[in-house]
Design a protein around this motif. Sequence first.
Motif, PDB file in Angstrom:
ATOM      1  N   ARG A 182      85.343  -2.757 -37.729  1.00 50.96           N
ATOM      2  CA  ARG A 182      84.977  -3.669 -38.826  1.00 50.96           C
ATOM      3  C   ARG A 182      85.060  -5.125 -38.375  1.00 50.96           C
ATOM      4  O   ARG A 182      84.201  -5.936 -38.718  1.00 50.96           O
ATOM      5  CB  ARG A 182      85.878  -3.432 -40.034  1.00 50.96           C
ATOM      6  CG  ARG A 182      85.531  -2.204 -40.849  1.00 50.96           C
ATOM      7  CD  ARG A 182      86.203  -2.238 -42.213  1.00 50.96           C
ATOM      8  NE  ARG A 182      87.665  -2.295 -42.073  1.00 50.96           N
ATOM      9  CZ  ARG A 182      88.434  -1.208 -42.028  1.00 50.96           C
ATOM     10  NH1 ARG A 182      87.873  -0.002 -42.077  1.00 50.96           N
ATOM     11  NH2 ARG A 182      89.745  -1.316 -41.925  1.00 50.96           N
ATOM     12  N   LYS A 183      86.111  -5.459 -37.635  1.00 48.48           N
ATOM     13  CA  LYS A 183      86.276  -6.831 -37.169  1.00 48.48           C
ATOM     14  C   LYS A 183      85.145  -7.237 -36.230  1.00 48.48           C
ATOM     15  O   LYS A 183      84.622  -8.355 -36.309  1.00 48.48           O
ATOM     16  CB  LYS A 183      87.623  -6.983 -36.457  1.00 48.48           C
ATOM     17  CG  LYS A 183      87.917  -8.406 -36.016  1.00 48.48           C
ATOM     18  CD  LYS A 183      89.289  -8.505 -35.363  1.00 48.48           C
ATOM     19  CE  LYS A 183      89.563  -9.937 -34.899  1.00 48.48           C
ATOM     20  NZ  LYS A 183      90.888 -10.054 -34.254  1.00 48.48           N
ATOM     21  N   SER A 218      81.922  -7.672 -38.283  1.00 46.60           N
ATOM     22  CA  SER A 218      81.950  -8.822 -39.191  1.00 46.60           C
ATOM     23  C   SER A 218      81.526 -10.100 -38.483  1.00 46.60           C
ATOM     24  O   SER A 218      80.956 -11.002 -39.096  1.00 46.60           O
ATOM     25  CB  SER A 218      83.351  -8.999 -39.785  1.00 46.60           C
ATOM     26  OG  SER A 218      84.287  -9.355 -38.785  1.00 46.60           O
ATOM     27  N   GLY A 234      77.702 -10.092 -38.632  1.00 49.00           N
ATOM     28  CA  GLY A 234      77.019 -10.020 -39.919  1.00 49.00           C
ATOM     29  C   GLY A 234      76.238 -11.268 -40.250  1.00 49.00           C
ATOM     30  O   GLY A 234      75.068 -11.197 -40.692  1.00 49.00           O
ATOM     31  N   ASN A 252      80.769 -16.375 -44.832  1.00 49.59           N
ATOM     32  CA  ASN A 252      81.177 -15.224 -44.035  1.00 49.59           C
ATOM     33  C   ASN A 252      82.124 -15.571 -42.888  1.00 49.59           C
ATOM     34  O   ASN A 252      82.757 -14.680 -42.329  1.00 49.59           O
ATOM     35  CB  ASN A 252      79.934 -14.518 -43.456  1.00 49.59           C
ATOM     36  CG  ASN A 252      79.135 -13.810 -44.529  1.00 49.59           C
ATOM     37  OD1 ASN A 252      79.619 -13.618 -45.630  1.00 49.59           O
ATOM     38  ND2 ASN A 252      77.916 -13.441 -44.210  1.00 49.59           N
TER      39      ASN A 252
END
Length: 323
Positions: A237-238, A241, A244, A298
């Motif tokens: 996830r890191k 991200s 993104g 973000n």
Amino acid sequence: MADVNHTAFRPGTFLLVGIPGLEKFHLWISLPFFSMYIFALLGNLVLLFTIVREQSLHKPMYLFLSALTVADLLLSTTTVPRMLAIFWFRVGDISFGACIAQVFLVHFVFAAESGILVAMAFDRYVAICNPLRYVTLLTHSVIWRIELAAVVRSFCIVLPFVFLLQRLSYCENRIIPHSYCEHMGVARLACTSIKVNVVYGLTVVLLSAGIDVVFIAVSYGLILRAVFQLPSAGARRKAMSTCGSHLCIIFLFYTPAFFSFFTHRFGGHSIPRHVHILLACLYVVVPPMLNPVIYGVNNKQICETVILLFSRLNRPSSLSLSS
């Protein structure tokens, strides 16, 4: 007498009409465009000021982002003020030289921004797939060379547009059904053949932006493969991200550009002209407006740095008031 009406010459001025078919709505259309332009200016200036001012943001990803910010400022400022002048005051006259200059700047910024997005994709690839060499590979000197290469490439592939338009002989019709000057919009006013312009314009798009998209797709394919090989879900996830924001910007940049380009050439009869022009107008203001928002929301480091920086700037004024 028929030949007289088609006498070839180089007009002193062209006439931009705005969005053809929607002239009576120009004033209402101008309101969101003006608002988006102000937001684009403020957002990009704040982002650029923050990156330049804060030493902690002098990292490869943010240096590439600052270059993207400059490109967004140049793209919107090159087109939107004249667009608003047409919408508000019906001032559509533009000299031949100014029109050619606008053609060069619009296409130059597009090509440069596409190159910067490739550099940002390469930055994310190195950061995720080869993190131990990230600092040694992407030094400040390497970053400046990459950005310079993007500028030089853009200049070299867009400069022929100027000579291709100057070599043409134009008819008496000097009306451009657009809100700003772009290559094919000007070329279609010529009395002579524009086959070279069409072929070169298509070649530039396919061999510059097309290849850039391939490089970006390959980079993110390798990134996804590396991410899925990470041991923990938190690490995956890191890693994703950090990509993104860049993926959102890529989508915002290429989707309207390619849609407008290909429908303009291959789907012109099925889509109304005012839709083409409206999309082209949105393209020069929506991505520049949203890019700072995407990165500001973000990216936690940028968001915190902006708040900290402006709190520092406000501190002396508050101290002087209290004294």
